[in-house]
Design an enzyme around this catalytic site. Structure first.
Site, short mmCIF file in Angstrom:
data_model
loop_
_atom_site.label_atom_id
_atom_site.label_comp_id
_atom_site.label_asym_id
_atom_site.label_seq_id
_atom_site.Cartn_x
_atom_site.Cartn_y
_atom_site.Cartn_z
N SER A 1 41.58 39.84 50.29
CA SER A 1 41.63 38.91 48.86
C SER A 1 40.52 38.89 48.03
CB SER A 1 41.76 37.60 49.31
OG SER A 1 40.74 36.95 49.53
N LYS B 1 40.30 27.41 48.49
CA LYS B 1 39.51 28.23 47.57
C LYS B 1 39.31 27.64 46.16
CE LYS B 1 41.05 32.88 49.26
NZ LYS B 1 41.91 33.94 49.11
#
Ligand SMILES: [Ca+2]
Ligand SMILES: [Ca+2]
Ligand SMILES: [Ca+2]
Ligand SMILES: [Ca+2]
Ligand SMILES: [Ca+2]
Ligand SMILES: [Ca+2]
Ligand SMILES: [Ca+2]
Ligand SMILES: [Ca+2]
Ligand SMILES: [Ca+2]
Ligand SMILES: [Ca+2]
Ligand SMILES: [Ca+2]
Ligand SMILES: [Ca+2]
Lengths: 188, 188, 188, 188, 188, 188
Positions: free
Chosen positions: E95, E138
């Protein structure tokens, strides 16, 4: 299967002292220099610490090469092989550092190492000699192999002073702080 | 599946002796030299100690190359392949050292090795021959393979002297201290 | 998922015989030669012994390259890829040695290998053919794949002689001692 | 997280089919060609068998490069990067072989691959297409991703013939024996 | 030990978002470009998937180098070092792909990256942005670090739409499909 | 076996602080620069994180080489050896980062490092100094070794402020944010 002191001084051979689980032993470190590409070959079942010790020895020599009138490109145009018999016995630890460096320099400048002398000590990049362990067993092995003089790190002086007189009797023990002193004693 | 002595002397082939858990065996070490870049290829499931032994053999040969009139750049311009059949059987230990060095030199100088001779011994960088183990089984294997002469390290002499006469009967045993003696006997 | 004999002879393809835990099988070894830098690429999940076997095959070919009029620099200017389908099946052992060497030489000199022939045998650097195991299962696999002729190591002759007649019936079995005999039979 | 068929044909992208423990999936294989030194970079957590499959694909392409008017030095002067998203999912097996080879050739000759087509099959050095497993799950995944045509190895024809009609309904299935047929169908 | 948004935009530094077992975190990816030989050095205890992600990023940049007026030989004549502090914390996963590619391009074309922006997303060779996990943690980490704008893969839009309003309040979230959109937003 | 502060400032030697399971210790980092090919040799049983730390240090130095008037090709034409005695003691972690970078720069520009100063801190590619752990034990070790001044990361200021006065008494503690500050203090 014990190795006696050699009869004559030889180029590229220096005597180290090892500690093993069954007592001390002597190690005969052999160095060959051959035309090549600057590669370093280490054989004799050397462990990681011992291999790094050999690399520290080479870097030390490279850093003082002008003092010994070594052509700056010499090591880049030659391969160096360091072998320590017996080939099947695993060996490790930093205490052969000054012995390997001595055998290497002897092979490079083609000056023999004294056959009646053994040594033990860790080497640093700057040529300092650091203390080591297993000194009692190592000295007994040196005596048994009929070695006359042993180089011992200055920082191990207290260990020697506390030792039974009998152990060191008959051995000429010299304390060394740095490689310059080592080479002054060891090169014939 | 036993290997008899070859009928004729060949270049690049030397006979070693191995100790295994089911008795001794003979090893036929094959060396090919080919135009190349100085690479050493070792096949036949050789263990780390045996590989280092081969490297010690090459360094020894490089250090005496002028005595055998080998062009100093020969080894850098050729590849060397050392193979030991049977390819599926793992092999290790330092005792094939002098045999590998003999087969290598034979291949380089194109001089055959005696087919009726086998040998066993550790090699050092200086060409000294160090003692080995499993001698009794190795000698029986040599006899069985109809080998006539066996080279044995000088330092194994006491082992031979203590052995039953029957074992060594029919074998011509020669004690060797260094590679010079080995090559003097083995090269045809 | 069984592989029948090919219909026509092809360059760079040779048929080997494998022993597996569920019986024999045939292996079609494929070799491609490409302009390159002398690299050897081995794919098809080959184990270490099989990879060393391929290297022995190449060294043998290099040692006899003048007999087959191969330009001495040919192998240094080309890459060689040896692949053995099926790609997911692990393969090992020395018994494909002579088959790999045959497929390699076929690819180098651009001469086809007979499609109706299979072979099994260990190769040495000198091109000797050493005996192998699992012969019964291998021969059954060859028959099933409609192979006509099988090359078998001379040293496996006793195994064949002790075998049931039914197994080898319909197969033309030739015993081989060395690669010269192998190539004489296999190259179309 | 499912990947639909692309809307337009693209250069260097081909669609494969994968079998996983939770059913079939489609894989979008991406290939980039860049000026370089002939290196092959494989990313996307590919296992050993899949990496060897990619190498077989490249060797096949090199062996037929003149049929596609590829400059013989092209691959030695370029690097090739094969990536298969999703980057964290481990992938293995030989069945993406023909898909990787197709994406590679597409990137080299800059001809797009049909976006409505997927394929599965092992590749060999000679470009033969070998049978694969998990066909039912792969075909269901292809349908779900709105693929129209699927290339299947000729040797999997029996698997298709035994399958429920419903599974393959709506899919145009073509059987392929070799890479030539694959490329004839897949390149737009 | 939390890392706040930088005060000013910098060349070769981009902010990523990580998911850890104790919540989200931000990662400051640093890239240095130095004269060299095209080598890529990756430090900061990056796992295999993350390293492959960095390689995909470089290949993407090489494939679009003419759009950013990068000299085609630039990357072959420079080394690139990607480092992600904190150096002792293992990091992995795909990611950070778009963040690494952004920091790399910024370092190559010497254009700063916005300091108030963070991003998360897998990259493919073609510059597509693939969805990622751990989005909630996140985003909380981004807010805590006083980031203003976050780039999120288009394919994660449903995750955002299902999220509590409070989480994303105060963050400007932009959905991205490909690297072109990423770079349009991120380069200052 | 404790190491006291050196008596004089030396080129290529810097003092770090280590945390061990039996308390703090000081590390004397030695750097040798030799004509070579840009290789970095790291010895002294350094773990992966510490090796990456050394690489970050070199990249930082390369990125600021013009500020220190280092010839841009200097590092590509020299080898650098970083050794940390004692050679048998495994060492790891990022906290020697700024010390290694200081010793490296000292060796490159041949300016000595102050012998009465020690330091601890992680380095990043941009020369930021990140906080570290084990500060209390490290400061005690510094005092014991008769160090006068210690460089501590700015982000560890709260740890110092919470510490017993006795611990830091006699030590001149300076907080550093970046390598520029470190070098300003440490280079003699
Ligand atoms: Ca001994
Ligand atoms: Ca002294
Ligand atoms: Ca045998
Ligand atoms: Ca004698
Ligand atoms: Ca099969
Ligand atoms: Ca015959
Ligand atoms: Ca998927
Ligand atoms: Ca067909
Ligand atoms: Ca953190
Ligand atoms: Ca969008
Ligand atoms: Ca200490
Ligand atoms: Ca400050």
């Amino acid at each position: 299967n014990y190795l006696m002191a050699n009869e004559k001084d030889e180029i590229g051979i220096a005597r180290g002292l090892a500690w093993t689980q069954v007592g001390g032993d002597t190690l005969q470190i052999e160095v060959n220099i051959m035309p090549g590409k600057g590669e370093l070959l280490l054989t004799g079942q050397l462990g990681d610490v011992m291999k790094e010790s050999a690399q520290a020895g080479i870097s030390y020599i490279r850093s003082v090469s002008d003092q010994y009138e070594i052509d700056p490109e010499f090591l880049q145009k030659h391969d160096m092989h360091v072998h320590i018999p017996e080939g099947a016995v695993p060996k490790d630890g930093p205490s052969a550092g000054i012995t390997m460096a001595t055998a290497m320099l002897s092979a490079i400048i083609e000056k023999p190492v004294r056959a009646d002398l053994a040594m033990t000590g860790e080497i640093t990049l700057r040529g300092r000699v650091l203390p080591i362990g297993g000194l009692k067993e190592k000295l007994l092995a040196a005596k048994y192999a009929r070695i006359k003089e042993v180089l011992v790190p200055e920082k191990n002086r207290p260990d020697i002073e506390e030792m039974d007189r009998e152990i060191i009797q008959g051995l000429d023990i010299r304390f060394v702080d740095n490689m310059k002193e080592v080479l002054g004693e060891a090169l014939a």
